[in-house]
Design an enzyme around this catalytic site. Sequence first.
Site, short mmCIF file in Angstrom:
data_model
loop_
_atom_site.label_atom_id
_atom_site.label_comp_id
_atom_site.label_asym_id
_atom_site.label_seq_id
_atom_site.Cartn_x
_atom_site.Cartn_y
_atom_site.Cartn_z
N GLU A 116 36.89 -13.44 -31.36
CA GLU A 116 36.84 -11.99 -31.20
C GLU A 116 37.30 -11.31 -32.49
OE1 GLU A 116 38.74 -10.34 -27.74
OE2 GLU A 116 37.70 -11.69 -26.36
N GLU B 13 42.11 -16.27 -23.33
CA GLU B 13 43.40 -15.76 -23.84
C GLU B 13 44.56 -16.21 -22.95
OE1 GLU B 13 43.10 -11.52 -24.64
OE2 GLU B 13 42.01 -11.96 -26.49
#
Length: 723
Positions: free
Chosen positions: A249, A180
């Site tokens: 995710e 991320e």
Amino acid sequence: MSRIEIYVYIFLSLLACSSVIATVSYDDKAFIINGKRRILISGSIHYPRSTPEMWPDLIQKAKDGGLDVIQTYVFWNGHEPSPGKYNFEGRFDLVKFIKVVQQAGLYVHLRIGPYVCAEWNFGGFPIWLKYVPGMRFRTDNHPFEVAMQGFVTKIVSLMKSESLFEPQGGPIIMSQIENEYGPVEWEIGAPGKAYTAWAAKMAVGLNTGVPWIMCKQETAPDPIIDTCNGFYCEGFRPNRPYKPKMWTEVWTGWYSQYGGALPHRPVEDLAFAIARFVQNNGSFFNYYMYHGGTNFGRTAAGLFVTTSYDYDAPIDEYGLVNEPKYGHLRDLHKAIKQCEPALVSSYPTVTWPGRNQEVHVFRTRSGACSAFLSNYDTTYSTKLTFGNAQYDLPPWSISILPDCKTAVYNTARINSKGSDAKMIPVNGGLSWQSYNEETPSADDSDTLAMEGLGEQVNITRDSSDYLWYLTQVNIASDEPFLKNGQLPLLTVFSAGHALHVFINGQLSGTVYGSLDQPKLTFRKNVNLRVGINKISLLSVAVGLPNVGVHYETWNAGVLGPVTLNGLNEGTRDLTKQRWSYKVGLKGESLSLDTISGSSSVEWNDGSLLVRKQPLTWYKTTFNAPEGNVPLALDMLGMSKGEIWVNGVSLGRHWPAYIAQGNCGGCNYAGTFTEKKCQRGCGEPSQRWYHVPRSWLKPSGNLLVVFEEWGGDVSKVSLARRTV
Ligand SMILES: *[C@@H]1O[C@H](CO)[C@@H](O)[C@H](O)[C@H]1NC(C)=O
Ligand SMILES: *[C@@H]1O[C@H](CO)[C@@H](O)[C@H](O)[C@H]1NC(C)=O
């Protein structure tokens, strides 16, 4: 050659140089394993959040639930607690975990990071990393890059030496570098870009033989695949047309925090989001989490993340299936797999037969045909005409027709029964003994003294949640408060996360930071006497931060100012005077959690047992309840502290009640967020604490609880988790 062919050629050449046979690659449609495009269904199970004894069952359940891949982060601070000293034992036996997955016939997605976020202490970084000279985390910083490369290389070498990458015959089909990083790069600019380029080059240079991904990072350099994380990802497009559309995710729920409501994501919305992703060219999705598990010990991240990491995942914290979530997703996977031949070899043709209706048809040259029929209306069901038939679709739902005729699955129609998980108390009370933690003072011999206030983590190096700040104040006999009774006001500013204030050994008050604001202020009139007064501040950290730009610079502990008001001189500033420090509790240094340590002190019991007093240790022994149903400790009645069984920490306990009114409605259709559909208002955020079966002997198990605040230990009991 087309651009895609050139790319594939380069990729294969790279692999050829590393003398392995390329068997994993990708194109715009999907991952290609041994020459076959695959729709891959994946789920996150983090190995240290359960026990090696639980792994085979968790992975078998994942397989039975229709998963192809197990995804895990790699937890640097678990593996390298001090520089160059590695730990791959017990819950951190990464190789064993991957081999268990391999034995079940599943693949692995290894997210090496080594930054992992993960609501894990310090985002997975070892605390010593912060103190390497010149260190700046996750940027174009030489000391950081040296350390990161060292750890990533260590892990890749370990995997290679065990032949765990797919081209070697192993289960690992993909890896992840960083995590991320997109939002950070965007915020810090040029140094972030340079770091991304370095990380990508470093990772690709390790020649793993399998593709790398970077999640939530639009700038992922070739050949690394950028991927999506979120509640919904149907609109995501990879940054190059020759990369597959992947969702690393899919948030099945959310983590919980002490005092925060319990997240819940309805499976209808989860299934809908996935079907919508797949009908829009998505070919890989991973449940974050599939089994969330437990933040044992002090592994939970800062800002009040609970010991439970249940995540409302399809397999619950204890390893039991969470129905109807588990079953409804298993049925979804079956339906998607029936469509796989059409999905991997065609692009969808999209039509809009009616208001809020959408149809995606995948038709191959060989004659395979699969269709997805959608109703995007959030309130009304609809009748959708497709082919020569009419299909009923509930609101906010997608039907899957693997043969373009029969609707075998609808995301809003659940056939699995809900599970009724219960905690059944184990008969027989526990017989407790207590031991009072001492309140140290500045003149104790085993303290470290310095001028002024020090940052907590710099002093503790996270070896304990606890740090004592100790000083003295001298009160003259002519202070006006001694006559007029108007006690002086003590003010203490702390960067967090909790503080207990003792004056001459007596607890004067306790303050906690909040979920949104870890900083806290203690302000109270305190009882001082003529002469020397001992001020002992116990500062408590609740985990280190795991996310945020340069979170390594965030402070904890009493940084001041600390002042006394209402004296002759007006305000006395204690901030810069001499302070002494003591890291951790006396009970910790005596290892009261272990059999040998606990017998080194005198414990009280019977009528002398201490109740509802701060800073108290409790111990008892118990026999393992019959059978192999999962066990938990019911901590209702206790306030805050830590729990150990046979010398291993179960985690921090803190039943912290959830305020009424925090649990909103559950109108999720269209826009689910972590704040919707929450549960548990009026109840503790975490009442039960998982006691892994494998940590117990048949009899004589030592249970130790440290209670900070004061609780009624007679209410603590064992329970069986059943469904
Ligand atoms: C699927 O991918 C193809 C090729 O990139 C693209 O043209 C098409 O628009 C995509 N369809 C959807 C529904 O995303
Ligand atoms: C860290 O703590 C040590 C004492 O343990 C102290 O000498 C040093 O100045 C501190 N450094 C910072 C940056 O606070």
